[in-house]
Design an enzyme around this catalytic site. Structure first.
Site, mmCIF file in Angstrom:
data_model
loop_
_atom_site.group_PDB
_atom_site.id
_atom_site.type_symbol
_atom_site.label_atom_id
_atom_site.label_comp_id
_atom_site.label_asym_id
_atom_site.label_seq_id
_atom_site.Cartn_x
_atom_site.Cartn_y
_atom_site.Cartn_z
ATOM 1 N N GLY A 1 0.856 -1.197 0.000
ATOM 2 C CA GLY A 1 0.000 0.000 0.000
ATOM 3 C C GLY A 1 0.885 1.237 0.000
ATOM 4 C CB ILE B 1 3.136 2.649 4.734
ATOM 5 C CG1 ILE B 1 2.263 3.794 5.277
ATOM 6 C CG2 ILE B 1 4.402 2.491 5.585
ATOM 7 C CD1 ILE B 1 1.695 3.564 6.668
ATOM 8 N NE ARG C 1 -6.779 -9.287 1.119
ATOM 9 C CZ ARG C 1 -7.894 -8.670 1.466
ATOM 10 N NH1 ARG C 1 -9.016 -9.323 1.542
ATOM 11 N NH2 ARG C 1 -7.880 -7.376 1.761
ATOM 12 C CB THR D 1 6.493 0.075 11.009
ATOM 13 O OG1 THR D 1 6.334 -0.253 9.629
ATOM 14 C CG2 THR D 1 7.964 0.227 11.341
ATOM 15 N NE ARG E 1 -2.818 -0.597 14.785
ATOM 16 C CZ ARG E 1 -2.409 0.581 14.320
ATOM 17 N NH1 ARG E 1 -1.118 0.783 14.064
ATOM 18 N NH2 ARG E 1 -3.263 1.564 14.125
ATOM 19 C CD GLU F 1 1.890 -0.933 20.471
ATOM 20 O OE1 GLU F 1 1.339 0.168 20.621
ATOM 21 O OE2 GLU F 1 2.342 -1.334 19.406
ATOM 22 C CG HIS G 1 2.799 2.522 18.076
ATOM 23 N ND1 HIS G 1 1.762 1.618 18.217
ATOM 24 C CD2 HIS G 1 2.579 3.145 16.878
ATOM 25 C CE1 HIS G 1 0.955 1.694 17.166
ATOM 26 N NE2 HIS G 1 1.428 2.624 16.338
ATOM 27 N N GLY H 1 6.086 5.258 14.693
ATOM 28 C CA GLY H 1 5.991 5.355 13.228
ATOM 29 C C GLY H 1 5.611 6.730 12.716
HETATM 30 C C1 DGY Z 1 -1.518 4.562 12.775
HETATM 31 O O1 DGY Z 1 -1.811 5.652 12.289
HETATM 32 O O2 DGY Z 1 -2.203 3.560 12.568
HETATM 33 C C2 DGY Z 1 -0.282 4.481 13.610
HETATM 34 O O3 DGY Z 1 -0.123 3.260 14.216
HETATM 35 C C3 DGY Z 1 -0.210 5.583 14.625
HETATM 36 O O4 DGY Z 1 0.002 6.739 13.958
#
Ligand code: DGY
Length: 324
Positions: A159, A161, A181, A240, A242, A271, A289, A291
């Site tokens: 995607g 990111i 997928r 990065t 979940r 977490e 966390h 990111g």
């Molecule tokens: C998100 O946006 O899903 C990140 O984990 C936190 O910014």
């Protein structure tokens, strides 16, 4: 919008420009902005809300919408991931749900690459050595890491990111493979020189596996003992997205037993807890966390969430809606 000013509840502290925008539209309440409220307290806090700005620490579901009341029109989460939200339950109640895609892409990709460099070049380990005032001296075999040039980055979920991480990897001379997928559009594959592989083949091929898929029932523990065993013994894992996408005890076993070479982790299964064995391993780089944690990005995220609320309450519809 009715004649009365709408009530907008903001569950956690967000950037001031977003608060200012919300205040232009409604009466804004932040019951306890420095603390994630447990569901009962959160439900009490949102009573009478027309709009809610939430974060990934809030359980957003039918019970929350019911506690707010039938006037609730929009819940805008300041995050791109929304595994904490039951979007179907909100939709069934006529409540719009929005997230913040796009604005955190580069920050998250930067962090993923930072972790990748930290673990492959042993930066955390080196820093710990110096801070512990351990004796050391330069020699040609000292603290050798792993170079990235010519290695294959395997992206799980190409995607926004995932693509941004791939662009960074190209600049480092890496080859790009991905799994998901769906195939990415031809032009994306072409620009990134990215080849699509089935999941297991990606695991077998990649020198670095970087996770960028959302957490769903299908991706929970996608990286389990079997998947780790399928990876090369010299490979690294970066997460990065979940925490629960990775089976953390299985990962700790794999890192301790040399099943894979190392990991860079920004997210964790429970977490803020981190599996205690991960904390003891030198071949893992850890971040709490972070990111999207830049001033610029968090401001953009909060502003996008606020704009969604303002737009829905003005009857103009959402900007970045998540559909059930
Ligand atoms: C998100 O946006 O899903 C990140 O984990 C936190 O910014």
């Amino acid at each position: 919008m009715t004649d009365a000013r709408p009530r907008i509840v903001v569950t956690r502290k967000v950037a001031e420009p977003a608060m200012e925008l919300l205040r232009e539209t409604g009466d804004v309440f932040s019951p306890d902005p420095d603390r994630a409220l447990p569901p009962g307290e959160l439900q009490a806090a949102v009573a009478g809300a027309d709009g809610i700005v939430s974060t990934l620490q809030d359980r957003v579901d039918g019970a929350l919408a019911d506690a707010a009341g039938p006037q609730l029109k929009v819940v805008a989460t300041v995050a791109v991931g929304y595994d904490n939200a039951d979007v179907r339950a909100l939709t069934d109640r006529g409540v719009v749900f929005t997230n913040t895609p796009g604005v955190l892409t580069d920050a998250t990709a930067d962090l993923a690459f930072g972790l990748l460099l930290a673990v492959t070049r042993r930066l955390g380990e080196g820093e710990r050595l110096l801070r512990a005032r351990q004796p050391w001296s330069f020699h040609l075999g000292f603290m050798l890491g792993t170079g990235l040039q010519g290695k294959t980055l395997g992206i799980v979920g190409l995607g926004q990111i995932g693509q941004a991480v791939a662009r960074r990897a190209l600049a480092f001379g890496m080859d790009i493979a991905y799994t998901g997928r769906r195939r990415a559009p031809d032009d994306v594959e072409r620009q990134l020189h990215a080849r699509h592989l089935p999941f297991d083949e990606l695991l077998r091929t990649a020198d670095v596996v970087s996770l960028h898929c959302p957490l769903t029932p299908e991706t929970r523990h996608l990286i389990d003992a079997r998947a780790l065993d399928t990876m090369k013994r010299s490979a690294f894992l970066v997460n990065t997205t979940r925490g629960p996408v990775v089976d953390e005890p299985a990962l700790a076993d794999a890192l301790a037993g040399g099943v894979i070479a190392g990991a860079g982790l920004d997210v964790f299964e429970r977490e803020p807890d981190v599996h205690p064995r991960l904390l003891e391993l030198d071949n893992v780089a850890l971040a709490p966390h972070l990111g999207s944690a830049t001033v610029e990005t968090r401001t953009e995220m909060a502003l996008l969430a606020a704009r969604n609320v303002v737009s829905v309450l003005a009857g103009e519809g959402p900007i970045t809606e998540v559909k059930a």
